[in-house]
Write an enzyme that holds these catalytic residues in place. Structure first.
Site, mmCIF file in Angstrom:
data_model
loop_
_atom_site.group_PDB
_atom_site.id
_atom_site.type_symbol
_atom_site.label_atom_id
_atom_site.label_comp_id
_atom_site.label_asym_id
_atom_site.label_seq_id
_atom_site.Cartn_x
_atom_site.Cartn_y
_atom_site.Cartn_z
ATOM 1 N N ASN A 5 0.616 0.262 5.703
ATOM 2 C CA ASN A 5 1.441 -0.295 4.941
ATOM 3 C C ASN A 5 2.107 -1.445 5.594
ATOM 4 O OD1 ASN A 5 2.640 -1.029 2.486
ATOM 5 N ND2 ASN A 5 4.279 0.411 2.835
ATOM 6 N N CYS A 11 0.628 -1.113 0.040
ATOM 7 C CA CYS A 11 -0.052 0.205 0.106
ATOM 8 C C CYS A 11 0.829 1.188 0.110
ATOM 9 C CB CYS A 11 -0.944 0.046 1.126
ATOM 10 S SG CYS A 11 -1.871 -1.385 1.536
ATOM 11 N N TYR A 19 11.742 -4.560 -6.778
ATOM 12 C CA TYR A 19 10.657 -4.452 -7.636
ATOM 13 C C TYR A 19 9.597 -3.528 -7.324
ATOM 14 C CZ TYR A 19 5.863 -5.638 -9.670
ATOM 15 O OH TYR A 19 5.073 -5.523 -10.208
#
Lengths: 464, 464, 464, 464
Positions: free
Chosen positions: D103, D2, D243
């Site tokens: 998150n 998030c 990533y």
């Protein structure tokens, strides 16, 4: 059936057109549209599928700048239920922006369309009204008045029209006068509308009915008479008074409410229901008729059915497992009024008979001892060619069944239809079209043929 | 005011709940929601702002799998108009999925909420009903029946409830019985609803009113009585009969339509209008009252006002330039009925007086010679604390003005209010709450204080 | 600029057209539309404003029945951003359903439109392409091939067209060949598309470029050559290779990616940046050019700017209080790459200069020691008349400023534009239109005049 | 995964939060939400499913009044894709409005939730983060700082948090520091964000990374350090650098772009591809890695694949009849780069292997002579428990297949994975969590068990 509006010389004309369309919503809920013209002759339009309240909001009304407006609300007659068929039409032609709002049905549209297509005209809709737009655009006359006149001379059928050319508004009713049209003064300008109830809402004064063949021109709030169309025998649509117009309107010189009460009274005289304990209407369309019937017959008026006004077009039908007839969603009987009674139900007319059959079953389930159905118009035996979307003759129960067969089908103890003569007498002093009741079509077309033509439409377009 | 529905043991329960909410739409148009429980006890819900027809479609109904359902349609009483306040509530608690649909208003909610918040409970809405959910979840009892009972023992005020716990449905009415609730048999299952008109639509049989304090349990279509709540003095809301319920319902053992006709008759006896030529209602709420009045007074009944049912919540008000009163969009007078007449207008009640003032002006403009207003209930002098969203006392015209002042404000020739005694007698054999008319509040709270509390809400959440 | 698609003889043609439009989305995001024709020759269309993904869903694709399709995605050139201007056009004419998807711009449309309007043709859009539809419909030829040919003979300018007549598809490119068009075999049928990337996605084989003046007919998956249009000097749009086409397409016989790398290499030869430490592109349009530049110049390639691909058309600009340039939403510098370095930024072209100015400021704020801007095309000094919506000449920075003035405006240390000759040589062996760079317009019109005409549109229509 | 945002003491805080969420869109596209607090401490929120651009418009941003904001964009980890799970959470508790943006993933949430439910807490979502809200609300501490601290002491797992209490904002990162969090100065206020790219966009200065266990308080634009959380071994998520984070961000003290180039360089050293003619990335995630690889290996970098950025979540998959792999919609090969070449494809990581298999097939179809796949991270053999929604171990190709089996499955000539040591060295000087590669989970839970728990959710709620 459709509702049409025109505004000339009133600031924020779109707001007035919007209000007027609201008052004419009963004449069509399939689409709604408004075109405005501003002081520089620039045209703007907004059109959408659905009701007036679904189509317009503050944002899109705000963008419709101008003191001239043409508005339309559509109940499909010919053509598919698609945006391309929604009105007003708006095109640019050599005279500037041309907008057309049409109420009625042109009976020779298919024939003229065929000819125009062969000459290279492009049709973007499947509606009959588009033919008129092409005829105006192709007219070799110079003045808009002459262009419109020459186009109308080629057309047969029913048309009450509001046409905008540049900043001018033209209003005209076909020579037979099938459909109503009115105008009145609003402030320093003019408003035109299908029914007086819309002009009432706009606070119009000096409300005047546009007579069959009458042709008017409005510019900057000034009205002028143009030479009338060639005279035709007058054939006002009697169904406007029986069913279509709002009861608070005055149509064809008559108060609709008064005509309906009179229809009820004459119905009571022709078909009294001496054994009845109580009379009630199928709300709201036959309220005035039931009042007249009860008064004349001396039977007590009650409210035997309650209508759910929240039922809209989006209703999702329950699965078969839930065995509730569709009619029960819309109407519920008042058991206290009905139980053990001999009831007289007054309705305005009978088309297919399926809704009435459901209603009668529901009334019997609520305990009615006897059910007597009284209809304030004669049996409907043929389609309307002049703007009401009735179906093929073979779906009209009265075109294929005797009155006794209908009575048995509906399951009522007695059934009474008002006679043609009585209906016409109650409807006032006009001459009327009663083709759907009598089979006497005032124009020459073959009804069966025309109804077939309506459903041939090789193109389907949707938008998102 | 709200409408609530429960279904137990009927396949496709969501479809029935949907139909039932349609019939209860007049009890609330702010939001609509349905929770279903499937055979494995899994809960699904769909809730949206707006009417039932706007919230549900075939796709979302299809996903609401199960034979158990709880439904709600809301008319805001406490809390803001936001999705978080829409019902039914659905949470997971230690007993499984818990869903609550509440009609009424809890008068000690603010106090209990304060206490719960201090103990760490999280509130996601500003509505009073959420307190109940927390009380059930925090109850130390083991059985759901006991958890619900212990929660209700802490609550004051008005509540008719449908509560789902796992696959069970509980239905209960507070001991005073402010709001109606009914159940009946549908196929092999059970349906619960706020009014009989909803059960009629579902084709229910053996329709039974749930009495004040009655507590029922439904599982797989079987009904069982639980021990009733502690008894309280019965105080049925008389306004349900006067205004809120649908006329085709039977409420508190009485046919609503019959009560309203009787209210009209008693009004005619207390306040005849001997000089009246014609009587009419303000459609549709006072139709039955006008019928009773006309009958008793021997004055002719007519339809003097036509209501435009297309006017919805989304109406855009015209600019000031267009001087059309808001009331004219909704009602139009029938000039033919009114012109030159002394008219008697029967209405159910008078709140602020602004709409009536507009109507009277419109009726006079249509040519009425005299206007006599008759109200089928007494002056409203105080707010409702039990579920009807009336406003502060100082906006109620009768709380600050004498009848003569009101008559002058409205501009009528005469004004007659039905007396409290006559209203209560007409309303049947129950005992009634008539606090908004009489000031006798059956519970102990300070009305002014409670109304203020309703509007304190520190969080506003919207969703897209 | 627009993307066009045609499908003949492939089941579910709408699905293929949808995929193809997805691949052509970079050629236009203003509107998207698909027309299909079924086995009985019945046409259906769906058109909407916005991207392909916003316009189509499973439901509306399912309704587009047929094995023949014409598709279009529009980037406005002439005409307003309104639904009426969205393509494909679909009308019924005497040859049946006629649909037209046009990429390009007709330079004598206004003149012909004026003449057609005077002869009574009705225009529903403000786009130039509608003229073609009217010319076909008014042609006196009998065969569709002849009707299309006679219409095209009257038209000047740029057109790559997919035209559906009945179940036939016609594909044609104007004699100058401004815009690309390709076809290939898909299963037993044929697909036509603006770029090879769309045919790749459909798995097409035997992909063939349609040459300037070539005229093809496809029916039930069979292709046949028709007599070519009258020959004209070939003037391929060089900007298709520089900017518009997707790098994975082959256009005008050349790999777009290869041409762009070559543009970068030649740019490095003409305008090396010997002091540069690092080269990067403005992603993604100049990626290949930066690669070629870095390779040729022997300077290290890096990614100095990151593009946020989530920025769509609906971005809401922050209030002035938040001083963030619009360019920062779309691009963010990579400080680690830039800080303390002399950077060479390679871009494809420079139009107004405002975005580049913002980028340069941002790159300097990230710590660049020197900024050298290299443009892989010459200064743009005039508008495009053939389908790219550039603005009036006076908004093109290079039409009113010297290169030194531009350098100062942008705030760069050095500025290098690729020469016209080098650009044309890199672009391959075709002959090119480079009017926007060189001022040599291959057709006779007055550029200023035409650009003005584009913005005159007296009608604005919206729909909901 | 998030993205979270906090704003303190900046006028129109919602506009900044909106901009910040735009920059963090790559961290989650499932839902987006903003809560604001005005000067009187009144909270407002707007939350919706979908991207930031779909959820917010000028109208709803305008209503989010205040100089304090908490924002969240969600990529589902635990809980269903429904509105109830969207953040920020907003509740009223005894300290006023409490909002939470989280998150990460709490590994002992299920256990604590079970306990809280038994004590009567009501959960409205199925997301793990709601547990934190309840723990704060139920804490017996008086000061918000203590309430938050006591709640966090009970929680295990990964959490970077922005918490609003009244007008205060708290920011905190769990002691292991799994997820990044930063703050900086904006005007006279403070902004907090998951990545520096968001702070860059807001024009923030003095950007500081919040260290593991660090706990900060912001009020009216002033920052103060609170006592840190109990220390834990630091285990930064290495996948953030490989990533997840944007290349223009600085994360865990490292430039993401620089780390990725280094990963590419080390990959070239460990697994050179001596026979390769050309290197390219799978755009855009491995662009920097391909750059590093090409540079180190001395093989030419090209753009071999073009990505269609218009492919969104609403893509409708073609029927089976159209045999186009899903991967072709998103990527198209550049034939000119690939044909006849031995190509080296650099990708960041390999999860299921299905997309790569499709890509390889497509590259071969474009004429590649040899295909060598190089992955800039080791084989993924286990699920992530700390906030990345990887699937069950048995769907990870590397958990069930040898490298040779994977090579054959993908159809590549050679396959090279970067080693764990090289990846960690390239990632900088932090200590890292590499559990999904190495199986060394820093917390004590059973991975299989936790993944199962995530999918148990007995309630489904939708809204309209």
């Amino acid at each position: 059936m459709c509702g049409i509006i025109g505004i000339s010389g009133v600031p924020n004309a779109a707001r007035l057109a919007y209000l007027g369309l609201y008052a004419l919503q009963h004449r069509g809920q399939e689409s709604a549209g408004i075109v405005t013209i501003d002081e520089d002759g620039v045209a703007r339009s907004h059109i959408g599928m659905g009701r007036v309240s679904e189509t317009f909001d503050d944002e899109n009304l705000e963008k419709l700048v101008g003191d001239v407006a043409v508005g339309h609300t559509r109940y499909s007659t010919t053509g598919s239920t698609v945006l391309a068929n929604a009105q007003p039409y708006l095109v640019n032609y050599r005279g500037g922006p041309l907008s057309v709002a049409h109420n009625g049905n042109l009976t020779n549209a298919a024939e003229i369309k065929h000819e125009l297509v062969n000459r290279g005209s492009l049709f973007t809709s499947s509606a009959d009204s588009e033919v008129l737009v092409h005829l105006i655009a192709r007219s070799e006359a110079l003045a808009p008045e002459q262009q419109i006149r020459s186009a109308l001379e080629r057309l047969e059928g029913a048309y009450s029209l509001v046409i905008g050319v540049g900043r001018s508004i033209y209003a005209v009713v076909d020579g037979r006068g099938f459909r109503p049209l009115f105008y009145g003064r609003v402030g320093k300008g003019i408003a035109v509308a299908s029914e007086t109830c819309a002009l009432d809402l706009l606070g119009a004064t000096d409300i005047t009915e546009i007579q069959p063949g009458e042709f008017l021109h409005f510019l900057d709030g000034n009205a002028s008479q143009l030479r009338p169309l060639s005279p035709r025998p007058i054939t006002r649509c009697v169904f406007e008074l029986v069913y279509f117009s709002r009861p608070d309107s005055t149509v064809f010189g008559e108060s609709v409410d008064r005509v309906r009460r009179e229809l009820g009274r004459r119905l009571a005289r022709e078909h009294p229901a001496p054994s009845g304990d109580v009379v009630f209407s199928v709300p709201d369309s036959s309220n005035a008729m039931a009042l007249g019937f009860a008064d004349e017959a001396g039977i007590k008026l009650e409210h035997g059915l309650i209508r759910n006004h929240y039922v809209g077009r989006t209703f999702i039908h329950p699965s078969q497992a839930v065995r509730v007839a569709k009619v029960k969603i819309k109407f519920n009987p008042v058991r206290d009024v009905i139980e053990g009674q001999s009831v007289v139900v007054v309705d305005d007319s009978l088309v297919r008979g399926t809704t009435s059959k459901g209603l009668v079953r529901m009334i019997r389930a609520a305990g009615a001892r006897e059910v007597h159905l009284r209809l304030a118009s004669p049996p409907i035996t043929g389609p309307c060619l002049y703007g009401i979307d009735t179906t093929n003759a073979d779906e009209l129960i009265a075109s294929t069944h005797s009155q006794e067969e209908i009575r048995q089908f509906l399951g009522v103890d007695s059934l009474g239809y008002l006679s043609l003569d009585a209906m016409v007498e109650a409807a006032g002093s006009s001459q009327f079209c009663h083709a759907c009741f009598s089979g006497h079509y005032p124009t020459d077309e073959d009804p069966e043929q025309l109804v077939l033509l309506r459903h041939a439409d090789p193109v389907t377009a949707t938008h998102s």
